[in-house]
Design an enzyme around this catalytic site. Structure first.
Site, mmCIF file in Angstrom:
data_model
loop_
_atom_site.group_PDB
_atom_site.id
_atom_site.type_symbol
_atom_site.label_atom_id
_atom_site.label_comp_id
_atom_site.label_asym_id
_atom_site.label_seq_id
_atom_site.Cartn_x
_atom_site.Cartn_y
_atom_site.Cartn_z
ATOM 1 N N TYR A 147 1.028 -1.157 0.173
ATOM 2 C CA TYR A 147 0.126 0.156 0.238
ATOM 3 C C TYR A 147 0.881 0.481 -0.056
ATOM 4 O O TYR A 147 1.484 0.944 0.413
ATOM 5 C CB TYR A 147 -1.123 0.016 1.343
ATOM 6 N N ASP A 242 9.381 2.807 -0.018
ATOM 7 C CA ASP A 242 8.121 3.401 0.845
ATOM 8 C C ASP A 242 8.443 2.871 2.585
ATOM 9 O O ASP A 242 8.007 2.620 2.826
ATOM 10 C CB ASP A 242 6.530 2.493 0.361
ATOM 11 N N LYS A 270 4.479 8.779 9.201
ATOM 12 C CA LYS A 270 3.671 8.304 10.721
ATOM 13 C C LYS A 270 4.915 8.851 11.869
ATOM 14 O O LYS A 270 4.268 10.234 11.544
ATOM 15 C CB LYS A 270 3.540 7.061 10.246
HETATM 16 C C1 LIG Z 1 0.169 4.567 5.521
HETATM 17 C C2 LIG Z 1 0.812 4.538 4.592
HETATM 18 C C3 LIG Z 1 1.474 4.765 3.582
HETATM 19 C C4 LIG Z 1 -0.547 6.332 3.621
HETATM 20 O O1 LIG Z 1 0.331 7.000 4.052
HETATM 21 P P1 LIG Z 1 -0.835 8.604 4.434
HETATM 22 O O2 LIG Z 1 -0.381 9.511 5.509
HETATM 23 O O3 LIG Z 1 -2.302 7.779 5.029
HETATM 24 O O4 LIG Z 1 -1.059 9.053 3.390
HETATM 25 C C5 LIG Z 1 1.913 5.031 2.399
HETATM 26 N N1 LIG Z 1 3.071 3.685 2.018
HETATM 27 C C6 LIG Z 1 2.376 3.395 3.202
HETATM 28 C C7 LIG Z 1 3.357 1.810 3.267
HETATM 29 C C8 LIG Z 1 2.046 3.570 4.903
HETATM 30 O O5 LIG Z 1 2.051 2.200 5.796
#
Ligand SMILES: *Cc1c(COP(=O)(O)O)cnc(C)c1O
Length: 425
Positions: A147, A242, A270
């Site tokens: 994701y 990511d 995060k």
């Molecule tokens: C949470 C997450 C996102 C998206 O971040 P948001 O702040 O919710 O837009 C993208 N990549 C990874 C790996 C994530 O865990």
């Protein structure tokens, strides 16, 4: 039990549904897949949160991994309050942005230049745009079950087989918008090599969660992770880690430090905002100089580098810049996981774990990719979630998410969790 009785949460949820779709501002919060209704929170402290009915829960979701220092860390809270008192947004640079950028780069030396945005979604979206601008290529390769936020071209379904140009997995995304997105199976080194052998020279970027956490925790095979670096380097494609969830969690320098692999670009989120909306993307200076105003790739944001988020981020990273914290977290997690494993042994449950992140899959077989995660018994997971909840423990409310241990999850807290798991499964 009193904790199952949440009349104020129920009323607040019904009221919310009259004005907010599904009553929530992010779908998983609705708790539908686990067969219950949202808990409306009032406040949180350390490893706990309290709902508006006055029930106190141990939190294992921790705002999806944001609070590695626990909720409402006093230093972080104070830093944010002090920033608010000076003004909460200017649309003009502050020194705090540079201070946090330096701190991020210290943790992630591969991010020679970086820019702040407001969410992980924005970070990955922007990183991909820069990678495309830099390479002059269009194709983006991602892995099934990873994701990267909810930008159109990243909302792509599990492709049927290797190297299929996939259809969108969300309504509202035109097929045209995802025609440059290619989906490969996670942990399939051969499929990755085969795709790059044939098409590598057309690929702008390969993006991945170096440790997958958004299909539940799924560890990368060592050769798979190495192969992502090799094939991209060979073909001049940009490798994007990511690390929105793994950054500052699996180590101060994230998965890339833990596994010793240097990507071309990285996204963090995060933890980096200390609980306020902030994320960042960055990478090699040569790539990042494509960004406006230095280069032709446009990217901007009214609240980007927000001073309150920067202050909370600086306070958070200053505390985390201490190997002892990670060593303690790892040791406590090792202990907890070993005991958890004993409890679930022989019960048809798989425990996947990396550092402080873990997921229980309700199925007998090893879980190495997205297809494997789908074999998990969702009904059983939902019962487990509700059983834990009635014992005052809020585990991540979906089979496809991780649970997060923070510095506030003391041995005593973890002991309560283990007892609850024993009863709940
Ligand atoms: C949470 C997450 C996102 C998206 O971040 P948001 O702040 O919710 O837009 C993208 N990549 C990874 C790996 C994530 O865990």
């Amino acid at each position: 039990m009193g904790i199952n009785n949440r009349p104020l949460s129920q009323a607040a949820y019904e009221r919310a549904c009259q004005v907010i779709p599904g009553g929530v501002n992010s779908p998983v919060r609705a708790l539908r897949s686990v067969g219950t209704t949202p808990i409306i929170v009032d406040n949180a402290q350390g490893a706990y949160f309290t709902d508006i009915d006055g029930n106190k829960f141990i939190d294992f979701c921790m705002s999806w991994g944001v609070f590695i220092l626990g909720h409402r860390n006093p230093e972080v809270t104070t830093a944010a309050i002090q920033a608010v008192l000076k003004g909460s947004s200017f649309g003009i640079p502050t020194e705090a942005e540079t201070i946090l950028a330096e701190k991020v780069r210290q943790a992630f030396p591969s991010m020679e230049r970086l820019r702040f945005v407001n969410s992980g979604t924005e970070a990955t979206m922007s990183a991909i745009r820069v990678a495309r601008g830099y390479t002059g290529r269009d194709i983006l390769v991602k892995f099934e079950g990873n994701y990267h936020g909810h930008a159109d071209h990243l909302l792509v379904a599990a492709g049927s087989g290797v190297a299929n140009i996939s259809n969108a997995s969300s309504a509202g995304v035109p097929a045209d918008f995802v025609k440059h997105t290619v989906v490969l199976p996670y942990n399939d080194t051969q499929a990755l090599r085969d795709y790059f052998d044939k098409n590598g020279d057309k690929v702008a970027a390969l993006i991945l969660e170096p440790v997958a956490c958004n299909m539940g925790v799924v560890n990368p095979d060592e050769d798979f992770l190495k192969a992502t670096r090799e094939v991209t380097a060979q073909h001049g494609a940009v490798l994007i880690f990511d690390e929105v969830i793994t950054g500052f969690r699996l180590a101060f320098g994230g998965a890339q430090q833990r596994f010793g692999i240097k990507p071309d670009m990285t996204t963090v989120g995060k933890i980096v905002g200390g609980g306020y909306p902030a994320a960042a993307f960055g990478g090699k200076a040569e790539i990042m100089k494509c960004l406006a105003p230095d280069g032709p790739v446009y990217q901007a944001g009214t609240l980007s580098g927000n001073p309150v988020a920067m202050a909370a981020g600086i306070a958070t990273l200053n505390i985390l810049d201490n190997p002892q914290i990670y060593a303690d977290l790892e040791r406590r997690s090792d202990n907890f996981i070993a005991r958890l494993q004993k409890i679930i042994d022989g019960k048809g449950i798989q425990l996947n774990r990396c550092g402080t992140m873990f997921t229980l899959f309700f199925n007998d077989l090893p879980v190495r990719n997205f297809q494997d995660t789908k074999r998990s018994d969702q009904e059983r997971f939902a019962r487990y979630f509700r059983n834990m909840l009635s014992r005052g423990i809020y585990v991540s409310p979906s089979q496809f998410e991780g649970n997060f241990i923070s510095v506030c999850h003391t041995d005593e807290v973890l002991e309560k969790v283990l007892r609850a798991v024993e009863e709940s499964i």
